[in-house]
Scaffold this motif. Structure first.
Motif, PDB file in Angstrom:
ATOM      1  N   ASN A  27      25.744 -11.587-126.538  1.00  0.00           N
ATOM      2  CA  ASN A  27      26.174 -10.368-125.845  1.00  0.00           C
ATOM      3  C   ASN A  27      24.995  -9.611-125.242  1.00  0.00           C
ATOM      4  OD1 ASN A  27      28.928 -10.703-126.138  1.00  0.00           O
ATOM      5  ND2 ASN A  27      28.963  -9.704-128.132  1.00  0.00           N
ATOM      6  N   GLU A  28      23.849  -9.604-125.928  1.00  0.00           N
ATOM      7  CA  GLU A  28      22.649  -8.989-125.359  1.00  0.00           C
ATOM      8  C   GLU A  28      22.260  -9.706-124.072  1.00  0.00           C
ATOM      9  OE1 GLU A  28      19.234  -8.590-127.972  1.00  0.00           O
ATOM     10  OE2 GLU A  28      20.568  -8.206-129.660  1.00  0.00           O
ATOM     11  N   ALA A  29      22.313 -11.033-124.112  1.00  0.00           N
ATOM     12  CA  ALA A  29      21.986 -11.830-122.926  1.00  0.00           C
ATOM     13  C   ALA A  29      22.968 -11.531-121.796  1.00  0.00           C
ATOM     14  CB  ALA A  29      21.988 -13.321-123.268  1.00  0.00           C
ATOM     15  N   CYS A  30      24.252 -11.418-122.122  1.00  0.00           N
ATOM     16  CA  CYS A  30      25.265 -11.107-121.105  1.00  0.00           C
ATOM     17  C   CYS A  30      24.986  -9.753-120.464  1.00  0.00           C
ATOM     18  CB  CYS A  30      26.667 -11.130-121.709  1.00  0.00           C
ATOM     19  SG  CYS A  30      27.284 -12.783-122.056  1.00  0.00           S
ATOM     20  N   ASN A  31      24.628  -8.757-121.260  1.00  0.00           N
ATOM     21  CA  ASN A  31      24.316  -7.433-120.712  1.00  0.00           C
ATOM     22  C   ASN A  31      23.084  -7.485-119.812  1.00  0.00           C
ATOM     23  OD1 ASN A  31      26.434  -5.836-121.765  1.00  0.00           O
ATOM     24  ND2 ASN A  31      25.440  -5.839-123.763  1.00  0.00           N
ATOM     25  N   TYR A  32      22.087  -8.247-120.204  1.00  0.00           N
ATOM     26  CA  TYR A  32      20.883  -8.415-119.386  1.00  0.00           C
ATOM     27  C   TYR A  32      21.238  -9.083-118.053  1.00  0.00           C
ATOM     28  CZ  TYR A  32      16.346 -10.252-117.933  1.00  0.00           C
ATOM     29  OH  TYR A  32      15.220 -10.570-117.204  1.00  0.00           O
ATOM     30  N   ILE A  33      22.006 -10.164-118.124  1.00  0.00           N
ATOM     31  CA  ILE A  33      22.414 -10.901-116.922  1.00  0.00           C
ATOM     32  C   ILE A  33      23.274 -10.006-116.031  1.00  0.00           C
ATOM     33  CG2 ILE A  33      23.739 -12.875-116.070  1.00  0.00           C
ATOM     34  CD1 ILE A  33      22.978 -14.260-118.790  1.00  0.00           C
ATOM     35  N   ALA A  34      24.159  -9.222-116.640  1.00  0.00           N
ATOM     36  CA  ALA A  34      25.033  -8.331-115.868  1.00  0.00           C
ATOM     37  C   ALA A  34      24.217  -7.311-115.092  1.00  0.00           C
ATOM     38  CB  ALA A  34      26.018  -7.626-116.799  1.00  0.00           C
ATOM     39  N   ASN A  47      23.840 -19.318-107.811  1.00  0.00           N
ATOM     40  CA  ASN A  47      22.721 -18.467-107.376  1.00  0.00           C
ATOM     41  C   ASN A  47      22.191 -17.614-108.525  1.00  0.00           C
ATOM     42  OD1 ASN A  47      22.937 -19.514-104.815  1.00  0.00           O
ATOM     43  ND2 ASN A  47      24.110 -17.796-104.013  1.00  0.00           N
ATOM     44  N   LEU A  48      23.089 -17.062-109.323  1.00  0.00           N
ATOM     45  CA  LEU A  48      22.665 -16.241-110.460  1.00  0.00           C
ATOM     46  C   LEU A  48      21.930 -17.096-111.488  1.00  0.00           C
ATOM     47  CD1 LEU A  48      22.630 -13.428-111.662  1.00  0.00           C
ATOM     48  CD2 LEU A  48      24.850 -13.918-112.714  1.00  0.00           C
ATOM     49  N   GLN A  49      22.395 -18.312-111.678  1.00  0.00           N
ATOM     50  CA  GLN A  49      21.732 -19.220-112.610  1.00  0.00           C
ATOM     51  C   GLN A  49      20.292 -19.490-112.178  1.00  0.00           C
ATOM     52  OE1 GLN A  49      24.044 -22.681-113.685  1.00  0.00           O
ATOM     53  NE2 GLN A  49      22.199 -23.919-113.890  1.00  0.00           N
ATOM     54  N   LYS A  50      20.078 -19.664-110.887  1.00  0.00           N
ATOM     55  CA  LYS A  50      18.725 -19.892-110.368  1.00  0.00           C
ATOM     56  C   LYS A  50      17.814 -18.698-110.642  1.00  0.00           C
ATOM     57  CE  LYS A  50      20.181 -22.974-106.662  1.00  0.00           C
ATOM     58  NZ  LYS A  50      20.360 -23.119-105.204  1.00  0.00           N
ATOM     59  N   ASP A  55      14.502 -17.268-117.726  1.00  0.00           N
ATOM     60  CA  ASP A  55      14.175 -15.985-118.344  1.00  0.00           C
ATOM     61  C   ASP A  55      15.080 -15.728-119.552  1.00  0.00           C
ATOM     62  OD1 ASP A  55      12.878 -13.535-118.671  1.00  0.00           O
ATOM     63  OD2 ASP A  55      14.283 -12.507-117.352  1.00  0.00           O
ATOM     64  N   VAL A  56      16.373 -15.966-119.387  1.00  0.00           N
ATOM     65  CA  VAL A  56      17.331 -15.738-120.486  1.00  0.00           C
ATOM     66  C   VAL A  56      17.050 -16.690-121.649  1.00  0.00           C
ATOM     67  CG1 VAL A  56      19.771 -15.889-121.149  1.00  0.00           C
ATOM     68  CG2 VAL A  56      19.116 -14.748-119.029  1.00  0.00           C
ATOM     69  N   VAL A  74      29.509 -13.567-117.321  1.00  0.00           N
ATOM     70  CA  VAL A  74      29.107 -12.402-116.542  1.00  0.00           C
ATOM     71  C   VAL A  74      29.681 -12.480-115.130  1.00  0.00           C
ATOM     72  CG1 VAL A  74      27.137 -11.244-115.462  1.00  0.00           C
ATOM     73  CG2 VAL A  74      27.039 -11.900-117.871  1.00  0.00           C
ATOM     74  N   VAL A  75      29.588 -13.641-114.506  1.00  0.00           N
ATOM     75  CA  VAL A  75      30.089 -13.799-113.137  1.00  0.00           C
ATOM     76  C   VAL A  75      31.586 -13.522-113.077  1.00  0.00           C
ATOM     77  CG1 VAL A  75      30.533 -15.507-111.325  1.00  0.00           C
ATOM     78  CG2 VAL A  75      28.273 -15.339-112.331  1.00  0.00           C
ATOM     79  N   GLU A  76      32.335 -14.025-114.038  1.00  0.00           N
ATOM     80  CA  GLU A  76      33.791 -13.778-114.054  1.00  0.00           C
ATOM     81  C   GLU A  76      34.094 -12.293-114.217  1.00  0.00           C
ATOM     82  OE1 GLU A  76      36.300 -15.854-113.296  1.00  0.00           O
ATOM     83  OE2 GLU A  76      34.653 -17.204-112.800  1.00  0.00           O
TER      84      GLU A  76
END
Length: 89
Positions: A27-34, A47-50, A55-56, A74-76
Motif C-alpha cells: 500500500n505504501e508503494a501504491c501511494n508512492y506510485i499514485a 508508460n508508468l511502469q517505465k 525505483d519502487v 494504481v492505474v485502474e
C-alpha cells in the motif's frame, strides 16, 4: 474449464505479522506510485511502469510481480477519476 477453489488461510502469528507487513509495504508503494501518476498525468500502465518500476523495487523491497501488480492497481484507480490522486490503505 476454469475452476475456483476457496481456501481459508490459517497463518501462525509470525506468518500473520509478515503478511500484514507485506500488505503495508504494498500500500505504501501504491501511494508512492499514485503520487507520480497524478503528477505526471499518466494513466498508461506501460508508460508508468517505465517511470517507476526500478525505483519502487529498490525503495519498497517488493518482488517483481508485486511491483507490477501495484502499478496496475494504481492505474485502474487513477483511470476511474483523473481529477484526484488515489489513496490506498
Amino acid at each position: 474449464m476454469l475452476q475456483t477453489v476457496m481456501v481459508k488461510l490459517d497463518p501462525s502469528d509470525e506468518q500473520h505479522a509478515v503478511l500484514v507487513k507485506t500488505m503495508g509495504k504494498f500500500n505504501e508503494a501504491c501511494n508512492y506510485i499514485a503520487g507520480i501518476a497524478f503528477e505526471q498525468k499518466c494513466a498508461n500502465k506501460i508508460n508508468l511502469q517505465k517511470i517507476v518500476y526500478y525505483d519502487v523495487r529498490g525503495r519498497f523491497g517488493l518482488s517483481a510481480q508485486m511491483t507490477i501488480r501495484a502499478i496496475a492497481k494504481v492505474v485502474e484507480a487513477y483511470k476511474r477519476d483523473k481529477s484526484i490522486q488515489p489513496s490506498f490503505k
